[in-house]
Design an enzyme around this catalytic site. Sequence first.
Site, PDB file in Angstrom:
ATOM      1  N   TYR A  42       0.816  -1.213   0.000  1.00 26.58           N
ATOM      2  CA  TYR A  42       0.000   0.000   0.000  1.00 26.58           C
ATOM      3  C   TYR A  42       0.855   1.271   0.000  1.00 26.58           C
ATOM      4  O   TYR A  42       0.469   2.295  -0.544  1.00 26.58           O
ATOM      5  CB  TYR A  42      -0.873   0.061   1.265  1.00 26.58           C
ATOM      6  CG  TYR A  42      -2.084  -0.832   1.297  1.00 26.58           C
ATOM      7  CD1 TYR A  42      -2.364  -1.755   0.301  1.00 26.58           C
ATOM      8  CD2 TYR A  42      -2.965  -0.738   2.364  1.00 26.58           C
ATOM      9  CE1 TYR A  42      -3.487  -2.559   0.370  1.00 26.58           C
ATOM     10  CE2 TYR A  42      -4.100  -1.536   2.447  1.00 26.58           C
ATOM     11  CZ  TYR A  42      -4.349  -2.449   1.450  1.00 26.58           C
ATOM     12  OH  TYR A  42      -5.465  -3.240   1.522  1.00 26.58           O
ATOM     13  N   CYS A  74      -2.465  -0.683  10.031  1.00 24.24           N
ATOM     14  CA  CYS A  74      -1.683  -0.253   8.873  1.00 24.24           C
ATOM     15  C   CYS A  74      -1.655   1.269   8.871  1.00 24.24           C
ATOM     16  O   CYS A  74      -2.713   1.902   8.804  1.00 24.24           O
ATOM     17  CB  CYS A  74      -2.318  -0.785   7.582  1.00 24.24           C
ATOM     18  SG  CYS A  74      -1.553  -0.202   6.060  1.00 24.24           S
ATOM     19  N   THR A  76      -0.593   3.321   6.570  1.00 27.48           N
ATOM     20  CA  THR A  76      -1.004   3.895   5.294  1.00 27.48           C
ATOM     21  C   THR A  76      -2.521   3.884   5.149  1.00 27.48           C
ATOM     22  O   THR A  76      -3.129   4.877   4.730  1.00 27.48           O
ATOM     23  CB  THR A  76      -0.352   3.133   4.126  1.00 27.48           C
ATOM     24  OG1 THR A  76       1.073   3.138   4.294  1.00 27.48           O
ATOM     25  CG2 THR A  76      -0.689   3.777   2.793  1.00 27.48           C
ATOM     26  N   CYS A 188       5.696   2.297  10.552  1.00 27.24           N
ATOM     27  CA  CYS A 188       5.025   1.252   9.764  1.00 27.24           C
ATOM     28  C   CYS A 188       4.973   0.014  10.634  1.00 27.24           C
ATOM     29  O   CYS A 188       5.963  -0.319  11.308  1.00 27.24           O
ATOM     30  CB  CYS A 188       5.806   0.981   8.472  1.00 27.24           C
ATOM     31  SG  CYS A 188       5.220  -0.452   7.524  1.00 27.24           S
ATOM     32  N   THR A 189       3.855  -0.689  10.628  1.00 25.87           N
ATOM     33  CA  THR A 189       3.720  -1.839  11.524  1.00 25.87           C
ATOM     34  C   THR A 189       4.618  -3.009  11.117  1.00 25.87           C
ATOM     35  O   THR A 189       4.819  -3.933  11.908  1.00 25.87           O
ATOM     36  CB  THR A 189       2.249  -2.310  11.601  1.00 25.87           C
ATOM     37  OG1 THR A 189       1.745  -2.533  10.276  1.00 25.87           O
ATOM     38  CG2 THR A 189       1.391  -1.274  12.307  1.00 25.87           C
TER      39      THR A 189
END
Length: 258
Positions: A42, A74, A76, A188-189
């Site tokens: 993504y 997420c 994003t 970011c995960t």
Amino acid sequence: MNSRPIGVFDSGVGGLSVLGALRAELPAEDFIYLADAGFAPYGERGDSYVIERTRTVVQRLVQEDRVKALVIACNTATAAAIHLVRAEYPQLPLVGVEPALKPAVALSKTRRVGVIGTRGTLASAKVRTLHDSLKDQAEFVFQPCDGLADAIQNDDTAQIATLCARYIEVLGPFGTQSGQIDTLVLGCTHYPFAQHVLQALVGETVQLIETGEPIARQTRRLLEAGMLLKNEGMGSVTLLTTGEPGQLRSAAARWLSL
């Protein structure tokens, strides 16, 4: 309602870092984890693409899996679409993730904070607004890490090491002296799964911050407020993916012992 599962959604395996924190905080709850790996990544796509995929996944989790709450694990997807999901499902307890800039400000002594994330997350209006609210309290250095989430997704050890070294070198210098970055936000995960590589690069004195535990605590608060908390028994995890099932199962076994 209390016996229904909690949905956890990410573009890939990165949200497993959040799922681990959720299971530790809410051991009696059942979880459905959905990785949209068939349509990832993504982070380097436009908002319209991420919004369309987020809506599709959320609709499936709500209508087919009948989740009682949803965690968008997420960055994003949260940045691009959580406001739309809230509007479309106003009764659904919903938790998103965002880079932990506020906790970083509280911890930083040098007042210089590094932030790594996907290009889509760092360029989002949500992150710009968050940054604007804090920019008088610390200096933030943002670094998009193209390809890193994908390398972690694919468990490509060599590529993870190469990309981490590249982006950390651009961000630096790191340390506890004036002008150095003493706090690094993992935006970011996926990135907590490369934490050992990142920590070795920046040094042990630099604090790395991710968002799994705060997300888990917020999820508990929302469940308690809605009287949806399940307190008895041992919860289960169901893994779903739009991509290769073996990749998700392998990641869950490696990182969460599932």
